[in-house]
Design a protein around this motif. Structure first.
Motif, PDB file in Angstrom:
ATOM      1  N   SER A  51       0.813  -1.223   0.000  1.00 30.77           N
ATOM      2  CA  SER A  51       0.000   0.000   0.000  1.00 30.77           C
ATOM      3  C   SER A  51       0.847   1.273   0.000  1.00 30.77           C
ATOM      4  O   SER A  51       0.415   2.321   0.472  1.00 30.77           O
ATOM      5  N   LEU A  52       2.054   1.173  -0.531  1.00 30.37           N
ATOM      6  CA  LEU A  52       2.904   2.347  -0.693  1.00 30.37           C
ATOM      7  C   LEU A  52       2.661   3.028  -2.036  1.00 30.37           C
ATOM      8  O   LEU A  52       2.963   4.216  -2.201  1.00 30.37           O
ATOM      9  N   LEU A  53       2.127   2.275  -2.992  1.00 29.58           N
ATOM     10  CA  LEU A  53       1.765   2.795  -4.310  1.00 29.58           C
ATOM     11  C   LEU A  53       0.317   2.418  -4.613  1.00 29.58           C
ATOM     12  O   LEU A  53      -0.113   1.309  -4.302  1.00 29.58           O
ATOM     13  N   LYS A  54      -0.396   3.328  -5.222  1.00 30.88           N
ATOM     14  CA  LYS A  54      -1.777   3.058  -5.618  1.00 30.88           C
ATOM     15  C   LYS A  54      -1.795   2.409  -7.001  1.00 30.88           C
ATOM     16  O   LYS A  54      -1.211   2.935  -7.945  1.00 30.88           O
ATOM     17  N   PRO A  55      -2.443   1.267  -7.149  1.00 32.73           N
ATOM     18  CA  PRO A  55      -2.514   0.633  -8.476  1.00 32.73           C
ATOM     19  C   PRO A  55      -3.270   1.509  -9.471  1.00 32.73           C
ATOM     20  O   PRO A  55      -4.162   2.275  -9.101  1.00 32.73           O
ATOM     21  N   THR A  56      -2.915   1.364 -10.726  1.00 39.11           N
ATOM     22  CA  THR A  56      -3.672   2.023 -11.788  1.00 39.11           C
ATOM     23  C   THR A  56      -5.002   1.303 -12.003  1.00 39.11           C
ATOM     24  O   THR A  56      -6.036   1.935 -12.224  1.00 39.11           O
ATOM     25  N   SER A  57      -4.958  -0.014 -11.921  1.00 41.64           N
ATOM     26  CA  SER A  57      -6.184  -0.818 -12.042  1.00 41.64           C
ATOM     27  C   SER A  57      -5.935  -2.187 -11.429  1.00 41.64           C
ATOM     28  O   SER A  57      -4.799  -2.544 -11.098  1.00 41.64           O
ATOM     29  N   GLY A  58      -7.006  -2.948 -11.295  1.00 40.10           N
ATOM     30  CA  GLY A  58      -6.905  -4.276 -10.708  1.00 40.10           C
ATOM     31  C   GLY A  58      -7.083  -4.245  -9.204  1.00 40.10           C
ATOM     32  O   GLY A  58      -7.380  -3.199  -8.609  1.00 40.10           O
ATOM     33  N   SER A  59      -6.901  -5.401  -8.569  1.00 38.52           N
ATOM     34  CA  SER A  59      -7.132  -5.506  -7.133  1.00 38.52           C
ATOM     35  C   SER A  59      -6.270  -6.595  -6.518  1.00 38.52           C
ATOM     36  O   SER A  59      -5.700  -7.429  -7.217  1.00 38.52           O
ATOM     37  N   PHE A  60      -6.182  -6.565  -5.193  1.00 39.05           N
ATOM     38  CA  PHE A  60      -5.522  -7.650  -4.463  1.00 39.05           C
ATOM     39  C   PHE A  60      -6.077  -7.706  -3.048  1.00 39.05           C
ATOM     40  O   PHE A  60      -6.593  -6.709  -2.515  1.00 39.05           O
ATOM     41  N   THR A  61      -5.965  -8.866  -2.438  1.00 40.71           N
ATOM     42  CA  THR A  61      -6.298  -9.037  -1.025  1.00 40.71           C
ATOM     43  C   THR A  61      -5.124  -9.732  -0.333  1.00 40.71           C
ATOM     44  O   THR A  61      -4.388 -10.489  -0.958  1.00 40.71           O
ATOM     45  N   ILE A  62      -4.954  -9.440   0.945  1.00 38.10           N
ATOM     46  CA  ILE A  62      -3.984 -10.128   1.787  1.00 38.10           C
ATOM     47  C   ILE A  62      -4.736 -10.649   3.002  1.00 38.10           C
ATOM     48  O   ILE A  62      -5.360  -9.864   3.722  1.00 38.10           O
ATOM     49  N   ASN A  63      -4.720 -11.951   3.194  1.00 38.42           N
ATOM     50  CA  ASN A  63      -5.466 -12.581   4.285  1.00 38.42           C
ATOM     51  C   ASN A  63      -6.938 -12.167   4.236  1.00 38.42           C
ATOM     52  O   ASN A  63      -7.557 -11.890   5.267  1.00 38.42           O
ATOM     53  N   ASP A  64      -7.468 -12.107   3.002  1.00 37.56           N
ATOM     54  CA  ASP A  64      -8.867 -11.742   2.734  1.00 37.56           C
ATOM     55  C   ASP A  64      -9.196 -10.286   3.041  1.00 37.56           C
ATOM     56  O   ASP A  64     -10.382  -9.912   3.045  1.00 37.56           O
ATOM     57  N   LEU A  65      -8.198  -9.449   3.285  1.00 38.85           N
ATOM     58  CA  LEU A  65      -8.428  -8.027   3.501  1.00 38.85           C
ATOM     59  C   LEU A  65      -8.200  -7.276   2.199  1.00 38.85           C
ATOM     60  O   LEU A  65      -7.181  -7.458   1.535  1.00 38.85           O
ATOM     61  N   ASN A  66      -9.150  -6.413   1.851  1.00 36.06           N
ATOM     62  CA  ASN A  66      -9.090  -5.661   0.605  1.00 36.06           C
ATOM     63  C   ASN A  66      -8.303  -4.372   0.808  1.00 36.06           C
ATOM     64  O   ASN A  66      -8.518  -3.641   1.769  1.00 36.06           O
ATOM     65  N   PHE A  67      -7.393  -4.087  -0.118  1.00 35.93           N
ATOM     66  CA  PHE A  67      -6.515  -2.926   0.038  1.00 35.93           C
ATOM     67  C   PHE A  67      -7.270  -1.603  -0.085  1.00 35.93           C
ATOM     68  O   PHE A  67      -6.807  -0.569   0.397  1.00 35.93           O
ATOM     69  N   ARG A  68      -8.442  -1.615  -0.708  1.00 36.63           N
ATOM     70  CA  ARG A  68      -9.192  -0.366  -0.875  1.00 36.63           C
ATOM     71  C   ARG A  68      -9.952   0.020   0.394  1.00 36.63           C
ATOM     72  O   ARG A  68      -9.964   1.184   0.806  1.00 36.63           O
ATOM     73  N   ASP A  69     -10.617  -0.958   0.999  1.00 38.49           N
ATOM     74  CA  ASP A  69     -11.513  -0.677   2.119  1.00 38.49           C
ATOM     75  C   ASP A  69     -10.911  -0.998   3.481  1.00 38.49           C
ATOM     76  O   ASP A  69     -11.404  -0.523   4.508  1.00 38.49           O
ATOM     77  N   GLN A  70      -9.852  -1.824   3.507  1.00 34.89           N
ATOM     78  CA  GLN A  70      -9.312  -2.298   4.783  1.00 34.89           C
ATOM     79  C   GLN A  70      -7.799  -2.093   4.858  1.00 34.89           C
ATOM     80  O   GLN A  70      -7.073  -2.915   5.390  1.00 34.89           O
TER      81      GLN A  70
END
Length: 247
Positions: A51-70
């Motif tokens: 979470s040091l850089l904001k993606p241009t597009s796409g998504s990822f989760t770590i341990n089911d946590l979403n980088f956008r909301d959590q």
């Protein structure tokens, strides 16, 4: 543990994507290697996952946590060992570690004991009250690693964790990382040391031009590549021998 879906990053003013529509799944408890030439997108990928850089597009989760909301909860689960030293040279090793530990919410005797336990494991106990500015490269690397694991992260990102260190420091660093992994920490490791990656990683992905071009257990990749004797042979076969200088 990590699920990446169609993740892309294009820097402002750049002609091409540094990471492009990348898909990847990293299982809990793996030592997963991200390998690739200079400019392949490894550091950019790690920076997005931290979470040091904001993606241009796409998504990822770590341990089911979403980088956008959590993002806040996600950051509490991870540690990162950056390519450059993330230390204050005017402070002692202990002062650096106490500062970083307090940022994770650790305080008092528990933090103090954790710091001294790690310094002992890393062979740095007698240098606890010495200024980091006077440390060798290997000593700084070891303090850098300790700073990232004081809070016992579930996932540890490592960007060239043994670059520029002597054999003894490298041996201590790799040994401690293996112990962390046995204790349940998932490791995501990026390096140009292919022999080290071959022996250290349970699985690797070779990345080039921001895309995964092959992935698997090191031994399987070597066995499946014609005339390959080691991971370096596989790497050169997949990415070519042309120089990858970039600025």
């Amino acid at each position: 543990m990590i699920q990446i879906n169609q993740l892309s990053k294009k820097y402002k003013g750049a002609d091409t994507f540094s990471v492009f529509e990348l898909n990847l799944q990293i299982e809990e408890g793996e030592i997963f290697g991200l390998l690739g030439p200079n400019g392949a997108g490894k550091t950019t990928l790690i920076s997005m996952l931290c979470s040091l850089l904001k993606p241009t597009s796409g998504s990822f989760t770590i341990n089911d946590l979403n980088f956008r909301d959590q993002k806040k909860q996600l950051k509490q689960l991870i540690g990162i060992v950056p390519q450059e030293y993330a230390l204050y040279p005017a402070l002692t090793a202990y002062e650096n570690l106490y500062y970083f530990g307090s940022m994770y919410g650790l305080t008092g005797e528990p933090l103090k004991n954790t710091i001294y336990d790690h310094l002992k494991i890393m062979g740095l106990s007698r240098f606890a009250n010495k200024r980091v500015a006077n440390f060798s490269g290997g000593m700084k690397r070891r303090v850098n690693l300790i700073a990232s694991i004081l809070h016992n992260p579930k996932v540890l990102f490592l960007d060239e964790p043994t670059v520029g260190v002597d054999v003894q420091s490298k041996n201590v660093i790799i040994g401690h990382l293996e112990e962390l992994n046995r204790s349940g920490t998932t490791l995501v490791y990026s390096s140009h040391h292919l022999n080290e990656a071959e022996n250290f990683c349970t699985r690797v992905a070779i990345i080039d031009h921001g895309r995964v071009i092959c992935m698997g257990e090191p031994g399987v990749l070597i066995a499946n590549q014609k005339n390959a004797h080691n991971l370096e042979d596989v790497f050169l076969s997949k990415t070519g021998k042309a120089l990858r200088d970039h600025a």
